[in-house]
Every structure is written in C-alpha cells, then in structure tokens.
Scaffold this motif. Structure first.
Motif, PDB file in Angstrom:
ATOM      1  N   ARG A  76       0.816  -1.214   0.000  1.00 34.89           N
ATOM      2  CA  ARG A  76       0.000   0.000   0.000  1.00 34.89           C
ATOM      3  C   ARG A  76       0.850   1.265   0.000  1.00 34.89           C
ATOM      4  N   VAL A 100      -8.677   3.142  -8.642  1.00 34.94           N
ATOM      5  CA  VAL A 100      -7.353   2.887  -8.086  1.00 34.94           C
ATOM      6  C   VAL A 100      -7.218   3.494  -6.691  1.00 34.94           C
ATOM      7  N   HIS A 103      -8.455   1.712  -3.448  1.00 26.76           N
ATOM      8  CA  HIS A 103      -7.717   0.592  -2.871  1.00 26.76           C
ATOM      9  C   HIS A 103      -6.764   1.025  -1.763  1.00 26.76           C
ATOM     10  N   TYR A 104      -6.672   2.317  -1.518  1.00 20.83           N
ATOM     11  CA  TYR A 104      -5.709   2.826  -0.540  1.00 20.83           C
ATOM     12  C   TYR A 104      -6.439   3.501   0.616  1.00 20.83           C
ATOM     13  N   GLY A 146      -2.080   6.514  -4.297  1.00 18.90           N
ATOM     14  CA  GLY A 146      -2.205   6.120  -2.896  1.00 18.90           C
ATOM     15  C   GLY A 146      -1.340   6.914  -1.955  1.00 18.90           C
TER      16      GLY A 146
END
Length: 294
Positions: A76, A100, A103-104, A146
């Motif tokens: 991450r 995208v 996902h963080y 992220g």
C-alpha cells in the motif's frame, strides 16, 4: 543511517534458460532518487517487479519496508508505473482514478492528482480517446494515487513530447522534495542525469556501478576540454577532436596535461572550459568494458 525501504540480497531470477538477475544486492533508502540504468534485457524491470511483489526470486531475498513484498499491507505504501499498461479503453479517466485510489486508505484527491500530471479537464474522457502521451501521463499519475512513500517508475516518459516530459520531471521533483523516494528507469540518460542523485548501472543481470551521478560520470575517466583557437598542433592524450568554426572540443583523459601542452606550444586560445563526460558516455564505457559471460 537512512531507513532502508527496499532491499535485494543476493537475488537471482531466471526465465527458463535466461538469467535476468544474477546475485544482485541493492538497498533503496528513504529520501533517495535513484536512476536505474541498463541496456534492454539488463534486468531493470525484473528488479522492479521483485520489489513490487509481482515476481519472486529463485534465490536470495527481497524485502519491502522490512518484510515481504507479497504482503499487501506493505504494498500500500508503494506506487508503480510499469513499462506497459492496459487500461480499459471504455472507462473514463475519473473512473479509473477513483477505482485505483479506492484501494488505498489515504488515496489522493482526484482533482489534485490530475492537475499535477497535466490531465485537468479530462475526467470525462474515455481511455480509448486519449492520445498515447495522455495515456502515459495517466499511468504515471496512478502510481501516486495512494500517496505512496516509495515509487517505481519504469520508463515513465516513453512517448511523451519534450514539454510533457519536463512537466513530469517537475512532478517527480516535487514528490521527492516532499520526502518521497523514487526509483526511475529511463532510456533517456539526460532524464536520469537531470533527476537522479544516485545511479545504479545494471547489465546482464548484475550491478556494474552504484554511486552518485558525478562519481559514475567519472568512471569514464574522460574530460571535455573546449576552447576557441585556430589551428592546433598534435596534442598528447587527445582521444577525439571536433571543430565548430573557431570552437574546438577535445576529449582527453588528462585535461591538466592537455592545457599544459597548449601553453608550452604557445597556442593562443580563449574561452577555456573543462567539464566531465556525460552520463551517457560513462554508461557506454561501463557496459562496453564488461566482458561477456562464457
């Protein structure tokens, strides 16, 4: 000592009968901007894939933030732009960015991310309708989605024009200035020379050089001596001589001896400049002198 974020220890990776990495050891420390150089097939992308947890070594050990790159929690904190990306052509830019960043735990704000990479106003555009350069800028932007601590950029400016390339350089510099760590591969050696503080040269799966840009340039052992002069006599140690009007470029291993020879020969000259060889010349010297494996 700076914190080590990624580490390869005596790593070997093979693809069938081809050895992509052969006992490579390398540390990436916090706050560094590392240029990873090597010819095609040298093992650069394989090394990045190992650090990113996309491949595993056949021998040796790879660490990411002190643990395994296979651990999704550790991944991450990294961002990756591979050489090739296959974003779905029917999705819109905003959909890809939102997917995208979701996902963080601390994803970047979409508007800020797109602005940083010159994509403002393209949120509703479909990926298939973007130019090659715009797709590449989006792929690089996603590596920062992220808010990573460590970013791997594999040939990030391929296909970009000069203006877009310079804008991306500025974005990378800003990230680095804010404490981010970057590992960059590029076929544009002037790009690595402009950005990197440390250069690692890899060829045939081995590390041939690992030092500052200035130190790697010095490996070539040559200096450029430029001056304005008329006809010159034969001078000792001159490897190459080029003339552009009254301006002369001399390539030599001993600039001091060359200048002394000019003075002793009573050659009138002005505008003397002495500088190191380019990173490209050093790179060619390092890789050319490495013997082929048996």
């Amino acid at each position: 000592m700076m914190e080590t974020l990624a580490r390869a220890i005596e790593v070997t990776r093979r693809y069938g009968s081809v050895t992509a990495l052969d006992g490579v050891s390398l540390d990436i420390r916090r706050g560094e901007l590392v240029g990873l150089l090597g010819p095609n097939g040298a093992g650069k992308s394989t090394l990045i894939n190992l650090f990113a947890g996309l491949r595993r070594p056949h021998s040796g050990r790879v660490e990411l933030f002190g643990g395994s790159p296979a651990d999704p929690v550790r991944r991450r904190d990294i961002g990756v732009t591979p050489q090739e990306t296959g974003l779905p052509s029917t999705l819109r830019v905003r959909e890809v960015v939102d997917f995208v960043t979701a996902h963080y735990p601390r994803g970047a704000a979409r508007g800020e991310l797109l602005e940083r990479f010159g994509l403002t106003g393209m949120e509703r555009r479909q990926i298939g309708g973007l130019s090659g350069g715009q797709k590449r800028r989006l792929a690089v932007a996603l590596a920062f989605a992220g808010n990573p601590r460590l970013v791997f950029l594999d040939e990030p400016t391929t296909g970009l024009d000069v203006e877009a390339r310079r804008a991306l350089w500025d974005a990378v510099r800003d990230f680095h200035a804010g404490g981010g760590t970057v590992v960059l591969t590029s076929h544009y050696l002037e790009e690595v020379e402009a950005l990197a503080e440390r250069v690692v040269v890899v060829d045939r799966g081995r590390v041939l050089a690992d030092d500052t840009v200035a130190a790697v340039r010095d490996i070539a052992g040559m200096r450029h001596v430029t001056l304005t002069a008329g006809e010159l006599p034969d001078l000792p140690g001159v490897v190459r001589a080029e003339r552009d009007g009254s301006r002369v470029l001399l390539l030599t291993a001993d600039a001091d001896a060359l200048v002394r020879a000019l003075v002793r020969a009573d050659v009138p000259f002005t505008g003397l400049e002495i500088r190191p060889t380019s990173l490209e010349e050093a790179f060619l010297t390092i890789t050319a002198h490495e013997p082929q494996a048996a």
